[in-house]
Design a protein around this motif. Structure first.
Motif, PDB file in Angstrom:
ATOM      1  N   LEU A 142       0.815  -1.210   0.000  1.00  0.00           N
ATOM      2  CA  LEU A 142       0.000   0.000   0.000  1.00  0.00           C
ATOM      3  C   LEU A 142       0.854   1.268   0.000  1.00  0.00           C
ATOM      4  CD1 LEU A 142      -2.746  -1.073   2.551  1.00  0.00           C
ATOM      5  CD2 LEU A 142      -3.093  -0.631   0.115  1.00  0.00           C
ATOM      6  N   LEU A 143       2.072   1.170   0.518  1.00  0.00           N
ATOM      7  CA  LEU A 143       2.919   2.351   0.656  1.00  0.00           C
ATOM      8  C   LEU A 143       3.954   2.487  -0.461  1.00  0.00           C
ATOM      9  CD1 LEU A 143       3.554   2.166   4.515  1.00  0.00           C
ATOM     10  CD2 LEU A 143       2.200   3.906   3.313  1.00  0.00           C
ATOM     11  N   ARG A 144       4.295   1.390  -1.087  1.00  0.00           N
ATOM     12  CA  ARG A 144       5.333   1.440  -2.126  1.00  0.00           C
ATOM     13  C   ARG A 144       4.821   2.171  -3.357  1.00  0.00           C
ATOM     14  NH1 ARG A 144      10.064  -1.097  -2.802  1.00  0.00           N
ATOM     15  NH2 ARG A 144       9.737  -2.816  -1.330  1.00  0.00           N
ATOM     16  N   SER A 145       5.716   2.885  -4.028  1.00  0.00           N
ATOM     17  CA  SER A 145       5.345   3.619  -5.234  1.00  0.00           C
ATOM     18  C   SER A 145       4.877   2.656  -6.323  1.00  0.00           C
ATOM     19  CB  SER A 145       6.545   4.418  -5.746  1.00  0.00           C
ATOM     20  OG  SER A 145       6.327   4.853  -7.073  1.00  0.00           O
ATOM     21  N   PRO A 146       3.747   2.940  -6.988  1.00  0.00           N
ATOM     22  CA  PRO A 146       3.303   2.093  -8.098  1.00  0.00           C
ATOM     23  C   PRO A 146       4.348   1.982  -9.212  1.00  0.00           C
ATOM     24  CG  PRO A 146       1.509   3.511  -7.388  1.00  0.00           C
ATOM     25  CD  PRO A 146       2.749   3.970  -6.658  1.00  0.00           C
ATOM     26  N   ASP A 147       5.176   3.011  -9.362  1.00  0.00           N
ATOM     27  CA  ASP A 147       6.233   2.932 -10.378  1.00  0.00           C
ATOM     28  C   ASP A 147       7.237   1.837 -10.045  1.00  0.00           C
ATOM     29  OD1 ASP A 147       5.118   4.988 -11.823  1.00  0.00           O
ATOM     30  OD2 ASP A 147       6.345   6.542 -10.884  1.00  0.00           O
ATOM     31  N   GLU A 148       7.469   1.592  -8.741  1.00  0.00           N
ATOM     32  CA  GLU A 148       8.351   0.505  -8.334  1.00  0.00           C
ATOM     33  C   GLU A 148       7.683  -0.852  -8.526  1.00  0.00           C
ATOM     34  OE1 GLU A 148      10.902   1.181  -4.717  1.00  0.00           O
ATOM     35  OE2 GLU A 148       9.416   2.766  -4.391  1.00  0.00           O
ATOM     36  N   LEU A 149       6.369  -0.886  -8.447  1.00  0.00           N
ATOM     37  CA  LEU A 149       5.639  -2.141  -8.613  1.00  0.00           C
ATOM     38  C   LEU A 149       5.443  -2.511 -10.076  1.00  0.00           C
ATOM     39  CD1 LEU A 149       2.871  -1.662  -5.885  1.00  0.00           C
ATOM     40  CD2 LEU A 149       4.900  -3.118  -5.750  1.00  0.00           C
ATOM     41  N   HIS A 150       5.528  -1.542 -10.958  1.00  0.00           N
ATOM     42  CA  HIS A 150       5.252  -1.792 -12.382  1.00  0.00           C
ATOM     43  C   HIS A 150       6.095  -2.912 -12.979  1.00  0.00           C
ATOM     44  CE1 HIS A 150       5.514  -1.016 -16.764  1.00  0.00           C
ATOM     45  NE2 HIS A 150       4.209  -0.832 -16.621  1.00  0.00           N
ATOM     46  N   PRO A 151       7.416  -3.012 -12.680  1.00  0.00           N
ATOM     47  CA  PRO A 151       8.210  -4.097 -13.283  1.00  0.00           C
ATOM     48  C   PRO A 151       7.939  -5.479 -12.698  1.00  0.00           C
ATOM     49  CG  PRO A 151       9.602  -2.251 -12.561  1.00  0.00           C
ATOM     50  CD  PRO A 151       8.267  -2.082 -11.923  1.00  0.00           C
ATOM     51  N   THR A 152       7.172  -5.568 -11.606  1.00  0.00           N
ATOM     52  CA  THR A 152       6.913  -6.850 -10.973  1.00  0.00           C
ATOM     53  C   THR A 152       5.798  -7.583 -11.715  1.00  0.00           C
ATOM     54  OG1 THR A 152       5.183  -6.099  -9.434  1.00  0.00           O
ATOM     55  CG2 THR A 152       7.483  -5.736  -8.784  1.00  0.00           C
ATOM     56  N   GLY A 204      12.645   1.245   5.128  1.00  0.00           N
ATOM     57  CA  GLY A 204      13.473   1.877   4.115  1.00  0.00           C
ATOM     58  C   GLY A 204      12.730   2.325   2.881  1.00  0.00           C
ATOM     59  N   LEU A 205      11.399   2.273   2.882  1.00  0.00           N
ATOM     60  CA  LEU A 205      10.644   2.695   1.704  1.00  0.00           C
ATOM     61  C   LEU A 205      10.892   4.165   1.383  1.00  0.00           C
ATOM     62  CD1 LEU A 205       7.143   1.018   2.185  1.00  0.00           C
ATOM     63  CD2 LEU A 205       8.928   0.358   0.567  1.00  0.00           C
ATOM     64  N   ASP A 206      11.097   4.461   0.113  1.00  0.00           N
ATOM     65  CA  ASP A 206      11.303   5.845  -0.315  1.00  0.00           C
ATOM     66  C   ASP A 206      10.050   6.677  -0.059  1.00  0.00           C
ATOM     67  OD1 ASP A 206      13.859   5.342  -1.167  1.00  0.00           O
ATOM     68  OD2 ASP A 206      13.282   4.975  -3.254  1.00  0.00           O
ATOM     69  N   GLY A 207      10.247   7.874   0.458  1.00  0.00           N
ATOM     70  CA  GLY A 207       9.137   8.792   0.657  1.00  0.00           C
ATOM     71  C   GLY A 207       8.183   8.402   1.757  1.00  0.00           C
TER      72      GLY A 207
END
Length: 363
Positions: free
Chosen positions: A187-197, A238-241
């Motif tokens: 829920l907290l991770r950026s969707p841009d980071e999830l896109h390659p998964t 360590g999540l960004d932002g």
């Protein structure tokens, strides 16, 4: 009696097979029901210990691997690598895999016992354990298993039809195991980071549109007893932002908990990590709004859910918690309830997630 099974995931097995007549009688015919980790580790053990065994693997879904496929967070592909080992087992010359075969619908246990010398039931649980409190069936209350299955595009139509309300700016997760941490992180991770998964496109679109900016992770016991691992918590911290908050008084341990830490190096490292990396505040219930573009995680300990409350009788609108106190000897502490707090919310259960509107924490 014979059983004809006609759907195979792996290419080496094709057509219709009758189990009763195709094996040499000197062979030990085994059946493993379920193709998740428990099923495949059973297969591995049988292959190693019984050189004369032939194994048929039955799976109710069209595809194998169980929780490795649908129960691991999409941003943890390294955990799913074990599926490569499982595929090697499934394609072993003494193994055959049959998907889309449900025991009880397509073949009975009694039939399997007739057809095989040994039957291993390793299919896992079909239903979540309920919390056993009022309001669990209200709209907006969901199991974490449903959420993770939805993220992973679980092939069961039940998951494809799932809808999650992410229009509130806060979410609540009840439970402090690794699955709870997975849910909070997704829920907290950026969707841009999830896109390659390998997250499902439907889930990725929903998370891009999500309004959730603050996630509360709530546990019944203290930080010394939390079930998540140091590795999982380090990744979350360590999540960004994202800023992680914890109340100062919740890092003050009673003597029994401190003794537990003294005897458990892993638990001690976890508490030290929280002390060093989290933002310690006096009051986690009245935090300032997050800055634009930032999100936050709030860790709550020693709170136990009492009931889910609804204003309209349909959807959950608040969750009532009891404050708990740990009592007893090290390693045997039990929770005692002391006081109550109500949190307005739209809720998800079991490891539970809740979408809640701004300014909704009530004394």
């Amino acid at each position: 009696s014979t059983a004809c099974l006609n759907v195979s995931y792996f290419p080496k097995t094709s057509g219709c097979r009758t189990f009763a007549n195709d094996a040499v009688r000197s062979e030990l015919k085994c059946c493993v029901v379920g193709s998740g980790p428990a099923g495949f580790y059973s297969v591995e053990s049988i292959l190693k210990s019984l050189p004369n065994a032939r194994i048929d693997i039955l799976e109710s879904l069209p595809v194998p691997f169980g929780l490795v496929r649908s129960g691991v967070a999409p941003d943890h592909p390294e955990v799913k690598v074990v599926a490569n080992k499982f595929e090697q087992l499934a394609t072993h010359e003494r193994c055959s895999y049959f998907g889309n075969v449900r025991v009880g619908r397509d073949v009975s246990v009694d039939e399997l016992r007739t057809l095989y010398d040994a039957v291993v039931l390793a299919y896992g649980a079909d239903h979540d354990r309920e919390l056993g409190i009022a309001g669990e069936t209200l709209a907006g209350v969901h199991a974490a298993r449903d959420f993770v299955g939805w993220l992973n595009a679980h092939p069961d139509p039940y998951y494809r039809a799932m809808k999650f309300n992410l229009t509130g700016d806060q979410a609540v997760v009840i439970g402090q195991g690794n699955v709870s941490v997975d849910v909070g992180r997704m829920l907290l991770r950026s969707p841009d980071e999830l896109h390659p998964t390998d997250i499902s496109p439907q889930a990725l679109d929903a998370l891009r549109a999500s309004s959730v900016r603050r996630v509360h992770v709530v546990g019944r016991r203290g930080p010394a007893q939390a079930a998540f691992t140091t590795k999982e918590m380090r990744e979350l911290l360590g999540l960004d932002g994202c800023t992680t908050y914890i109340a100062r008084d919740q890092l003050v341990l009673n003597p029994a908990s401190q003794e537990e830490l003294n005897k458990d190096r892993a638990r001690r490292r976890l508490v030290e990590l929280l002390q060093q990396k989290a933002t310690v505040v006096d009051d986690v219930w009245h935090l300032p709004p997050d800055s634009p573009g930032r999100k936050s995680l709030v860790l709550h300990f020693q709170l136990s859910p009492v009931r889910f409350v609804s204003v309209d009788g349909h959807a959950v609108s608040a969750t009532e918690f009891e404050k708990t106190r740990l009592e007893g000897p090290p390693g045997g502490q039990v929770r005692r309830h002391t006081s109550r707090r109500r949190v307005a919310s739209m809720f998800w259960r079991c490891t539970v997630i809740t979408s809640i509107p701004t300014g909704s924490c009530l004394p």
